[in-house]
Scaffold this active site. Sequence first.
Site, PDB file in Angstrom:
ATOM      1  N   GLU B  46     -16.744 -13.592  19.356  1.00  0.00           N
ATOM      2  CA  GLU B  46     -18.371 -13.450  20.202  1.00  0.00           C
ATOM      3  C   GLU B  46     -17.117 -13.203  21.796  1.00  0.00           C
ATOM      4  O   GLU B  46     -16.516 -14.022  22.530  1.00  0.00           O
ATOM      5  CB  GLU B  46     -19.322 -14.299  20.770  1.00  0.00           C
ATOM      6  CG  GLU B  46     -19.932 -13.314  21.328  1.00  0.00           C
ATOM      7  CD  GLU B  46     -21.605 -14.056  21.670  1.00  0.00           C
ATOM      8  OE1 GLU B  46     -21.372 -15.659  20.961  1.00  0.00           O
ATOM      9  OE2 GLU B  46     -22.347 -13.443  22.131  1.00  0.00           O
ATOM     10  N   LYS B 117     -25.280  -6.891  20.389  1.00  0.00           N
ATOM     11  CA  LYS B 117     -26.104  -7.695  20.099  1.00  0.00           C
ATOM     12  C   LYS B 117     -27.519  -7.610  20.435  1.00  0.00           C
ATOM     13  O   LYS B 117     -28.303  -7.400  21.736  1.00  0.00           O
ATOM     14  CB  LYS B 117     -25.159  -8.712  20.648  1.00  0.00           C
ATOM     15  CG  LYS B 117     -26.305 -10.325  20.705  1.00  0.00           C
ATOM     16  CD  LYS B 117     -26.014 -11.382  21.265  1.00  0.00           C
ATOM     17  CE  LYS B 117     -25.734 -12.722  20.350  1.00  0.00           C
ATOM     18  NZ  LYS B 117     -24.899 -13.643  21.447  1.00  0.00           N
ATOM     19  N   CYS B 150     -23.424 -14.249  16.766  1.00  0.00           N
ATOM     20  CA  CYS B 150     -24.605 -14.734  17.386  1.00  0.00           C
ATOM     21  C   CYS B 150     -25.284 -15.193  16.933  1.00  0.00           C
ATOM     22  O   CYS B 150     -25.388 -15.516  15.795  1.00  0.00           O
ATOM     23  CB  CYS B 150     -23.548 -15.767  18.653  1.00  0.00           C
ATOM     24  SG  CYS B 150     -23.447 -17.075  18.846  1.00  0.00           S
TER      25      CYS B 150
END
Lengths: 276, 276
Positions: B46, B117, B150
Amino acid sequence: MNPALIQVACCQLAPQVGELKYNRERALQAIRSAAGQGAQVVVLPELVQSGYVFADRNEALSLAETPNGETLRQWAALAAELDIVIVGGFCERTERDELYNSAALVDADGVRAVYRKAHLWNDEKRIFSAGGQPPPVIDTRFGRIAVMICYDLEFPEWVRLPALAGAELLCAPVNWPDGPRPLGERPAEVVRVQANASVNRLYIAACDRNGHEREVDWVGGSVIVDANGYPLAGPLHEAPAGTQIIHARLDLSEARDKRISALNDVHRDRQPVLYD
Amino acid sequence: MNPALIQVACCQLAPQVGELKYNRERALQAIRSAAGQGAQVVVLPELVQSGYVFADRNEALSLAETPNGETLRQWAALAAELDIVIVGGFCERTERDELYNSAALVDADGVRAVYRKAHLWNDEKRIFSAGGQPPPVIDTRFGRIAVMICYDLEFPEWVRLPALAGAELLCAPVNWPDGPRPLGERPAEVVRVQANASVNRLYIAACDRNGHEREVDWVGGSVIVDANGYPLAGPLHEAPAGTQIIHARLDLSEARDKRISALNDVHRDRQPVLYD
């Protein structure tokens, strides 16, 4: 928050299919033993009253009981005598001779809930009807307790429901058939319990069985997992015959606090509008 | 089914916040190294382009790029040269100066997808907007590949979406901040990846970072998990500095077969009407 300590036990034992009297006696002994060591919530395996590997539907029907049957009456009497909560699986028959793979939550007030397994495993589909109601969440003297059964745990959507409804401890009677896995790896069944606990900050007590039944062996992986997803007790690495009881002390206030960082909360961070 | 073998690598490395040129160079070296060892799909951490621990939004803005920026141009050139797929995270700026914690999937045809995200971790909420689109599922020469980032992995509902859409491999750039855990326990971050894989029969490659950045340490837990939920490569037990590359060969036909017993299928056994 103030701590809210309770002691939970899973009684991993080996019922024998068809041996109702033997199975009931085994379960009663295990419950007494667990309570004698301080357990306030005692979890038993799936179908602990009947055994698991039925030859056919007729055999299951011949072993099934209603919630008013002998097994749950015994559990209710013992829960009242010892002032504990008992969660265990039984083969349920309705008045119309439908069959369900069910689990009861019983306490000093009697049978508080009967849950019917919604996700059926393999040959269970030939024997049982699938339950159509979400897992119950019951306020007990020892916290808010939810119930589901074995394969249900493989559906994270299903675990979400009682978690979002405020369950602090999920008690899951299971019968995990053993299968191959890489050397040194924890069984995937246990890993899924850990993940379910951590994404909900919920305690989970999964009570497996052991023994050998009609060509089936079992993981024997009973485990009590904390709200961070780490085991407090179990899983046992071997599953010898005989009853094995694991105990853990839980602080249920941990499960009431869903925060995992200054700005994160495992439930409030969900984005349900995006999930459909 | 016929086997569909591919080789996947995760490049665990240590970007330095603010050092765009250094970070780009590190990533290019790692990609070349992984491809040189046979990897056809290469996953990076990330925010590998910018580093993670921003002092504030202005710092992040000063480091952000559009999908037409230098970093993704480099990845596209390298993907074309080596005929590979690259999945990696970058700090994305829009023309209106909105910021997203994004990840790109790049192959020989260029940038195939940019994912933003959706579930933001802690101070990211002060810096980034949350993405509002589901994880992309891209048909590549090396299988159907999905992307998320994540903390997204902590929402099983989110992993379900690309899994139900036919993803065979989920590539997840992550930066897992390190925290306490019981001795001998695998990090809960890895456990959740394992569970997500097993309940969907989906391969997952999660590429973590290492190094120390502004008081934050990282799990360094990069892992490639099979469709049964068991690690094929990683997690590494230590996260030394320097680039560490893990490789695994996957048979994607495994992820196309959702059956886990004669009568069970992890997706068909879902009961969506009961989940609302």
